[in-house]
Design an enzyme around this catalytic site. Structure first.
Site, short mmCIF file in Angstrom:
data_model
loop_
_atom_site.label_atom_id
_atom_site.label_comp_id
_atom_site.label_asym_id
_atom_site.label_seq_id
_atom_site.Cartn_x
_atom_site.Cartn_y
_atom_site.Cartn_z
N ASN A 58 0.63 -1.33 -0.09
CA ASN A 58 -0.07 0.09 0.11
C ASN A 58 0.95 1.38 0.09
O ASN A 58 1.56 1.47 0.98
CB ASN A 58 -0.97 -0.23 1.15
CG ASN A 58 -1.91 1.08 1.28
OD1 ASN A 58 -1.46 2.40 0.99
ND2 ASN A 58 -3.26 0.82 1.43
N HIS A 88 1.12 6.27 1.92
CA HIS A 88 1.69 7.14 2.83
C HIS A 88 2.95 7.61 2.09
O HIS A 88 3.56 8.57 2.61
CB HIS A 88 2.04 6.61 4.50
CG HIS A 88 0.57 6.35 4.66
ND1 HIS A 88 -0.39 7.56 4.98
CD2 HIS A 88 -0.08 5.33 5.13
CE1 HIS A 88 -1.47 7.09 5.66
NE2 HIS A 88 -1.31 5.39 5.51
N HIS A 109 -5.62 3.85 -1.81
CA HIS A 109 -6.74 4.18 -1.19
C HIS A 109 -7.12 5.55 -1.49
O HIS A 109 -6.36 6.51 -0.98
CB HIS A 109 -6.59 4.01 0.39
CG HIS A 109 -8.04 4.26 0.98
ND1 HIS A 109 -7.92 4.20 2.44
CD2 HIS A 109 -9.33 4.66 0.72
CE1 HIS A 109 -9.23 4.54 2.84
NE2 HIS A 109 -10.21 4.77 1.93
N ARG A 148 -9.13 8.18 -0.75
CA ARG A 148 -10.03 8.67 -0.10
C ARG A 148 -11.08 9.90 -0.61
O ARG A 148 -10.63 10.74 -1.34
CB ARG A 148 -9.50 9.15 1.43
CG ARG A 148 -9.18 7.85 2.00
CD ARG A 148 -8.45 8.61 3.57
NE ARG A 148 -8.27 7.35 4.29
CZ ARG A 148 -9.02 7.01 5.57
NH1 ARG A 148 -10.23 8.01 5.58
NH2 ARG A 148 -8.89 6.26 6.25
N ARG A 194 -6.62 12.83 1.11
CA ARG A 194 -5.55 13.33 2.02
C ARG A 194 -4.31 12.92 1.66
O ARG A 194 -3.24 13.35 2.10
CB ARG A 194 -6.03 12.85 3.45
CG ARG A 194 -6.08 11.43 3.49
CD ARG A 194 -6.48 11.01 5.15
NE ARG A 194 -7.69 11.42 5.55
CZ ARG A 194 -8.19 10.88 6.37
NH1 ARG A 194 -7.64 10.11 7.36
NH2 ARG A 194 -9.47 11.33 6.90
N GLU A 240 -8.43 0.82 -3.10
CA GLU A 240 -9.38 0.66 -2.04
C GLU A 240 -10.18 2.09 -2.19
O GLU A 240 -10.02 3.23 -2.71
CB GLU A 240 -8.52 1.03 -0.85
CG GLU A 240 -7.89 -0.33 -0.55
CD GLU A 240 -7.14 -0.45 0.86
OE1 GLU A 240 -6.72 0.82 1.15
OE2 GLU A 240 -6.82 -1.23 1.60
N THR A 277 -8.12 4.09 8.81
CA THR A 277 -9.54 3.23 8.92
C THR A 277 -9.59 2.50 10.42
O THR A 277 -8.56 2.06 10.90
CB THR A 277 -9.29 2.17 7.97
OG1 THR A 277 -9.13 2.57 6.63
CG2 THR A 277 -10.19 0.93 8.00
N GLU A 292 -11.23 -9.06 2.95
CA GLU A 292 -10.04 -8.56 3.87
C GLU A 292 -10.26 -8.35 5.03
O GLU A 292 -11.24 -7.58 5.59
CB GLU A 292 -9.39 -7.18 3.06
CG GLU A 292 -7.95 -7.05 3.73
CD GLU A 292 -7.08 -5.99 3.11
OE1 GLU A 292 -7.18 -5.87 2.01
OE2 GLU A 292 -6.49 -5.12 3.59
N HIS A 337 -3.96 -4.21 7.66
CA HIS A 337 -4.06 -2.82 8.43
C HIS A 337 -3.22 -3.02 9.56
O HIS A 337 -3.34 -3.61 10.55
CB HIS A 337 -5.52 -2.46 8.76
CG HIS A 337 -5.58 -1.02 9.21
ND1 HIS A 337 -5.69 0.03 8.49
CD2 HIS A 337 -5.21 -0.61 10.47
CE1 HIS A 337 -5.55 1.00 9.09
NE2 HIS A 337 -5.29 1.05 10.46
C1 LIG Z 1 -8.34 -0.12 4.57
C2 LIG Z 1 -6.94 0.01 5.32
O1 LIG Z 1 -6.71 -0.71 6.14
C3 LIG Z 1 -5.95 0.80 4.63
O2 LIG Z 1 -5.57 0.20 3.39
C4 LIG Z 1 -6.31 2.02 4.21
O3 LIG Z 1 -5.63 2.85 3.25
C5 LIG Z 1 -6.11 2.84 5.77
O4 LIG Z 1 -6.27 4.27 5.49
P1 LIG Z 1 -5.08 5.20 5.45
O5 LIG Z 1 -4.09 4.58 4.32
O6 LIG Z 1 -5.56 6.59 5.05
O7 LIG Z 1 -4.23 5.01 7.00
N1 LIG Z 2 -5.89 -2.59 3.65
C1 LIG Z 2 -4.70 -2.59 4.40
C2 LIG Z 2 -3.72 -1.94 3.57
O1 LIG Z 2 -3.65 -1.65 2.65
C3 LIG Z 2 -2.64 -1.27 4.34
O2 LIG Z 2 -2.68 -1.04 5.68
P1 LIG Z 2 -1.48 -0.32 6.47
O3 LIG Z 2 -0.46 -1.15 6.47
O4 LIG Z 2 -0.85 0.88 5.81
O5 LIG Z 2 -2.10 -0.17 7.78
#
Ligand SMILES: CC(=O)[C@@H](O)[C@H](O)COP(=O)(O)O
Ligand SMILES: NCC(=O)COP(=O)(O)O
Length: 246
Positions: A9, A12, A45, A47, A51, A72, A103, A153, A192
């Site tokens: 993911n 960030h 993701h 959003r 953000r 996402e 999340t 998931e 997560h």
């Molecule tokens: C759904 C999940 O757990 C994450 O992939 C999601 O992206 C969390 O949101 P942030 O990335 O904004 O922290």
């Molecule tokens: N759905 C979880 C994800 O994509 C990554 O979550 P995180 O490791 O950034 O908390």
């Protein structure tokens, strides 16, 4: 033992980029590095408040990376239109609250089946593999099956945040949920909050097919580099699958 995919993911990376409103660091460059490091997919993701990941990031990821894109999204018409425009490999339906820092839990699919059923159908008709981001709860799993979602998931946030007996209890819930998902024919993913310290017990669950991990990998990249961070996580996942749980 079945292969366990790693979805990286990159949200960030965009958080850091947006801190100054420029173009660096580029999330798409991060996705290419993740591919070089052995990631099996990219998760991003978009959003409602943008953000971190922006619309342009999704467009570039869909067009420029060769790995499967796991988009996402909240269950909204806006996000559905974006998903149908870019046709990612997968769409993971996640809950969103503007005021949340991240999340905070899984989507209440059981409480919104008739609202979610047509969304799943439209994404599926477009060839997009739909995943529902839920708590490790058998009622939620059955609801996902009922509305035709092929993938779930499991939210691992509570497991990661707690310690001791509370973490053991969360792990037991996740193991039971993964087993139930397999029994009713759902592909099971998890994610997560996972880190080097928490990943192995989740990776050792044979019925889990994919882990999505981001925030920790981006943070660790500050110290060791993004590719090394991903390779280390991959090594821990492989050790766990070979029986090195712990
Ligand atoms: C759904 C999940 O757990 C994450 O992939 C999601 O992206 C969390 O949101 P942030 O990335 O904004 O922290
Ligand atoms: N759905 C979880 C994800 O994509 C990554 O979550 P995180 O490791 O950034 O908390």
């Amino acid at each position: 033992m079945s292969f366990l995919r790693l979805g990286v993911n990159i949200d960030h990376v965009a958080t850091i980029r947006n801190a100054r409103g420029g173009l660096h660091p580029d999330p798409v460059r991060a996705a290419h590095l993740a591919a070089a490091a052995g990631a099996d997919g990219i998760t991003a993701h978009l959003r409602e408040d943008r953000r971190h990941i922006a619309d342009r990031d999704i467009e570039r990821l869909a067009n420029e990376i060769n790995l499967p894109l796991n988009f996402e999204m909240a269950a909204t018409e806006e996000m559905l239109a974006i998903a149908l425009r870019h046709r990612p490999h997968a769409a993971c339906i996640v809950p969103e609250r503007r005021e949340e820092r991240t999340t905070e839990g899984g989507l209440d699919v059981a409480g919104a089946k008739e609202r979610l059923r047509p969304l799943v159908a439209r994404l599926t008709e477009a060839g997009i593999r739909v995943s529902m981001f839920i708590e490790a709860d058998l009622r939620q799993l059955d609801a996902c099956h009922d509305i035709g979602a092929p993938v779930v998931e499991l939210h691992t946030g509570a497991y990661c945040e707690h310690g001791g007996e509370d973490r053991d209890r969360e792990l037991a819930r996740i193991i039971a949920a993964a087993s139930h998902a397999q029994a009713i024919g759902l592909e099971c993913h998890a994610g997560h909050g996972l880190s080097f310290d928490t990943v192995k017990p989740i990776a050792a669950i044979a019925s889990v097919a994919e882990l999505n991990i981001g925030h920790f990998l981006v943070g660790e990249a500050i110290f060791v580099g993004f590719e090394a961070s991903i390779r280390h996580m991959r090594q821990l996942m492989d050790e766990a699958r070979r029986g090195g749980g712990g």
